[in-house]
Design a protein around this motif. Structure first.
Motif, PDB file in Angstrom:
ATOM      1  N   UNK A 344       0.834  -1.211   0.000  1.00 45.55           N
ATOM      2  CA  UNK A 344       0.000   0.000   0.000  1.00 45.55           C
ATOM      3  C   UNK A 344       0.863   1.253   0.000  1.00 45.55           C
ATOM      4  N   UNK A 345       1.930   1.245   0.783  1.00 46.77           N
ATOM      5  CA  UNK A 345       2.828   2.407   0.832  1.00 46.77           C
ATOM      6  C   UNK A 345       3.566   2.598  -0.487  1.00 46.77           C
ATOM      7  N   UNK A 346       3.929   1.501  -1.133  1.00 48.52           N
ATOM      8  CA  UNK A 346       4.626   1.583  -2.410  1.00 48.52           C
ATOM      9  C   UNK A 346       3.766   2.301  -3.447  1.00 48.52           C
ATOM     10  N   UNK A 350       4.263   6.015  -5.285  1.00 46.17           N
ATOM     11  CA  UNK A 350       4.235   6.187  -6.741  1.00 46.17           C
ATOM     12  C   UNK A 350       3.298   7.326  -7.132  1.00 46.17           C
ATOM     13  N   UNK A 351       2.112   7.333  -6.567  1.00 47.69           N
ATOM     14  CA  UNK A 351       1.136   8.377  -6.908  1.00 47.69           C
ATOM     15  C   UNK A 351       1.628   9.750  -6.480  1.00 47.69           C
ATOM     16  N   UNK A 512       2.987   1.937 -14.593  1.00 47.59           N
ATOM     17  CA  UNK A 512       3.560   0.777 -13.928  1.00 47.59           C
ATOM     18  C   UNK A 512       3.316  -0.495 -14.737  1.00 47.59           C
ATOM     19  N   UNK A 513       4.285  -1.376 -14.688  1.00 48.75           N
ATOM     20  CA  UNK A 513       4.180  -2.681 -15.346  1.00 48.75           C
ATOM     21  C   UNK A 513       3.877  -3.726 -14.274  1.00 48.75           C
ATOM     22  N   UNK A 514       2.582  -4.004 -14.064  1.00 48.16           N
ATOM     23  CA  UNK A 514       2.155  -4.933 -13.021  1.00 48.16           C
ATOM     24  C   UNK A 514       2.381  -6.371 -13.489  1.00 48.16           C
ATOM     25  N   UNK A 515       2.829  -7.221 -12.582  1.00 51.32           N
ATOM     26  CA  UNK A 515       3.083  -8.626 -12.917  1.00 51.32           C
ATOM     27  C   UNK A 515       1.793  -9.312 -13.345  1.00 51.32           C
ATOM     28  N   UNK A 516       1.908 -10.165 -14.345  1.00 48.22           N
ATOM     29  CA  UNK A 516       0.754 -10.906 -14.849  1.00 48.22           C
ATOM     30  C   UNK A 516       0.575 -12.208 -14.087  1.00 48.22           C
ATOM     31  N   UNK A 527       9.548  -0.924  -8.137  1.00 42.60           N
ATOM     32  CA  UNK A 527       9.248   0.504  -8.258  1.00 42.60           C
ATOM     33  C   UNK A 527      10.460   1.290  -7.761  1.00 42.60           C
ATOM     34  N   UNK A 528      11.156   1.943  -8.671  1.00 38.27           N
ATOM     35  CA  UNK A 528      12.356   2.690  -8.320  1.00 38.27           C
ATOM     36  C   UNK A 528      12.047   4.189  -8.257  1.00 38.27           C
ATOM     37  N   UNK A 529      12.316   4.780  -7.099  1.00 36.07           N
ATOM     38  CA  UNK A 529      12.084   6.208  -6.894  1.00 36.07           C
ATOM     39  C   UNK A 529      13.270   6.824  -6.161  1.00 36.07           C
ATOM     40  N   UNK A 530      13.306   8.136  -6.174  1.00 37.74           N
ATOM     41  CA  UNK A 530      14.383   8.877  -5.492  1.00 37.74           C
ATOM     42  C   UNK A 530      13.810   9.588  -4.270  1.00 37.74           C
ATOM     43  N   UNK A 531      14.481   9.432  -3.149  1.00 36.93           N
ATOM     44  CA  UNK A 531      14.139  10.165  -1.934  1.00 36.93           C
ATOM     45  C   UNK A 531      15.136  11.322  -1.826  1.00 36.93           C
TER      46      UNK A 531
END
Length: 535
Positions: A344-346, A350-351, A512-516, A527-531
């Motif tokens: 949920x946090x991930x 992203x949003x 996002x590319x969600x797993x099938x 999900x790669x992001x910068x803090x």
């Protein structure tokens, strides 16, 4: 020659008999006055999922939109008969008013049985795995542990985990930022909170990356292993044999590791009279039969998404927990907290990263709240007063909920909408509530693909049909830990955003590319992001 002919006739008769039986089984919905999806003998109606041709979300959306004018339709998940419920009134009737017909979840691992003092079958003893009266009793025993007052006391432990952000700050000192795969980052944060709130341990998984507690949890949560697949198939088709063999869904090594931690914590606290406001303490009280529901004082709502406990959960029961049952509840608390909260946090991160104006507005509320605290630590009550934080979390849970949840029909149930639709959901069949399809239906949420926290503002949230908002399920068998989950998500995001902005980097997937396949919400390649450290 005559013998060979006889064998041929017997084989033909057997094949024909099997064909008739299979055909009759898959013709089940043809006798119902509702539409149904096409089937094949191997996968039923869920071939695209089983063959990993689509994501679970896409599958739910496709079947939900296939029959826009109907209240209910049928499909087969392999050989399991499923009624998919689309209508708000029918969802409310099945999950709430007529709950007695649909108490149990679908037995994914077979109808496992267990003895109360047998430690070999922990999963079957968890609140998720229990059925019928055993589930009712355990829900009533555990329910007082998840009230607002208990969460308020436990919140102090979450605030103590604020050192996680200090570790991130240290890691970003040189460059002013740190790049993370966010599922891994939030799993480590959630792991540390569960460690302290459920097991009484202090770990720092962001710095001590290979610590034993986190490594054990991560391995236990790896459901893609071949041995786990074999167990699922074994419990699905040969539950009796699996029980006799003493096989649990969870590895024996992991069961022993976590069991030993809990047993040692209980023994130490009983010997030395240690009281700590965590889950072990609450479960120890429940085991002694002294954990009861009390009249809650007036308090701010724990959030729009919070589910209220039903009267069933407030029932007084004389039963208490055995030691294996206590261990099992700690274990499921860990499993839920480790994966679902970090997921949920991930998606929330992203949003916020791709909707920077919303992140900025949330940050401004956090700064204002921090100034009002005037150096004091964040409190549970202060957190509940953060309106925009709750709006953002509520919208994130709408956008990225569990794809669907199920219930099993325990006795024949007659559907009668009063407008000519009347038929029976037969005992032993199951129902699906397509949460993702409902949460993305423009009928209930205009422009549903847009991330818009304003849907949950004071002015707008009264327009939402609460029956059609189900991030934590629906009815008496909803998620018992919604208060804890919301408290943890908000507290961690508060601490993170106070010192960091969440931004895209070169590896960020948009969209996002969600797993099938038939799995939960997992992002391919992460999900790669910068803090980025705020100045």
């Amino acid at each position: 020659m005559e013998i060979n002919l006889l064998y041929l006739v017997i084989i033909v008769v057997i094949i024909f008999a099997v064909y008739r039986r299979v055909k009759k089984h898959f013709d089940y919905f043809h006798d119902k006055p509702i539409p149904s999806l096409a089937t094949n003998p191997l996968f039923g109606s869920t071939g695209p999922l089983m063959l990993k041709k689509c994501t679970f979300n896409d599958y739910i959306t496709t079947i939900y939109n296939k029959y826009p004018g109907v209240k209910i339709f049928g499909l087969f998940d392999m050989s399991t008969k499923l009624f998919v419920i689309r209508d708000p009134e029918l969802i409310k009737k099945i999950t709430v008013r007529d709950f007695d017909h649909f108490v149990n979840r679908r037995p994914i691992f077979g109808d496992t049985k267990y003895e109360d003092d047998n430690e070999n079958f922990l999963f079957a003893k968890t609140l998720v795995g229990l059925n019928d009266q055993k589930w009712r009793d355990m829900r009533a025993i555990l329910s007082p542990a998840f009230t607002g007052s208990k969460m308020r006391a436990m919140f102090e432990l979450i605030v103590e985990c604020g050192g996680m952000v200090s570790i991130l700050k240290k890691q970003s000192e040189e460059s002013g930022s740190v790049d993370y795969e966010m599922k891994d980052c939030f799993s480590r944060m959630a792991n540390d909170i569960i460690a302290t709130c459920a097991f009484g341990l202090q770990v720092e998984s962001l710095s001590s990356r290979e610590n034993e507690f986190f490594s054990m949890g991560k391995n236990m949560m790896n459901f893609n292993r071949l041995i786990v697949l074999f167990r699922v198939l074994g419990f699905r088709f040969f539950p009796g044999l699996m029980n006799k063999m003493g096989v649990d869904f969870i590895d024996r090594e992991h069961i022993q590791y976590f069991s030993n931690i809990i047993k040692e914590a209980v023994r130490t606290r009983e010997q030395h009279g240690i009281v700590r406001p965590d889950m072990i303490h609450l479960l120890m009280q429940a085991r002694k039969g002294i954990l009861k529901h009390h009249q809650e004082t007036a308090e701010e709502s724990a959030g729009f998404a919070t589910v209220e406990e039903s009267d069933l959960g407030k029932t007084v029961v004389s039963k208490t927990m055995t030691e294996p049952e206590l261990i099992a509840q700690c274990l499921i608390f860990f499993l839920a907290g480790f994966d679902t909260i970090s997921t949920a946090m991930m998606f929330m991160a992203y949003e916020l990263a791709i909707n920077y104006d919303i992140q900025q507005k949330l940050y401004e509320e956090i700064v204002t709240t921090n100034k009002e605290l005037n150096g004091k630590p964040l409190s549970y009550d202060t957190l509940q007063k953060m309106k925009y934080m709750d709006m953002v979390v509520s919208e994130s849970l709408r956008m990225w909920p569990i794809p669907a949840f199920d219930r099993k029909c325990s006795r024949d149930y007659v559907v009668d909408d009063g407008n000519g639709l009347k038929f029976t959901i037969d005992k032993g069949t199951c129902i699906w509530v397509p949460v993702y399809g409902i949460h993305h239906d423009p009928k209930y949420y205009p422009n549903p693909e847009r991330f818009d926290p304003e849907r949950f503002s004071e002015e707008n949230k009264t327009n939402i049909d609460m029956t059609m908002y189900m991030p934590f399920g629906s009815g008496p068998r909803n998620c018992i830990g919604s208060r804890f989950a919301l408290m943890e998500i908000k507290a961690l995001m508060y601490a993170l955003l106070l010192d960091f902005s969440i931004e895209k980097n070169d590896k960020t997937q948009i969209p996002l590319n969600i797993s099938k396949g038939f799995i939960g919400l997992k992002i391919e390649n992460g999900l790669h992001l910068r803090l980025k450290l705020r100045t």
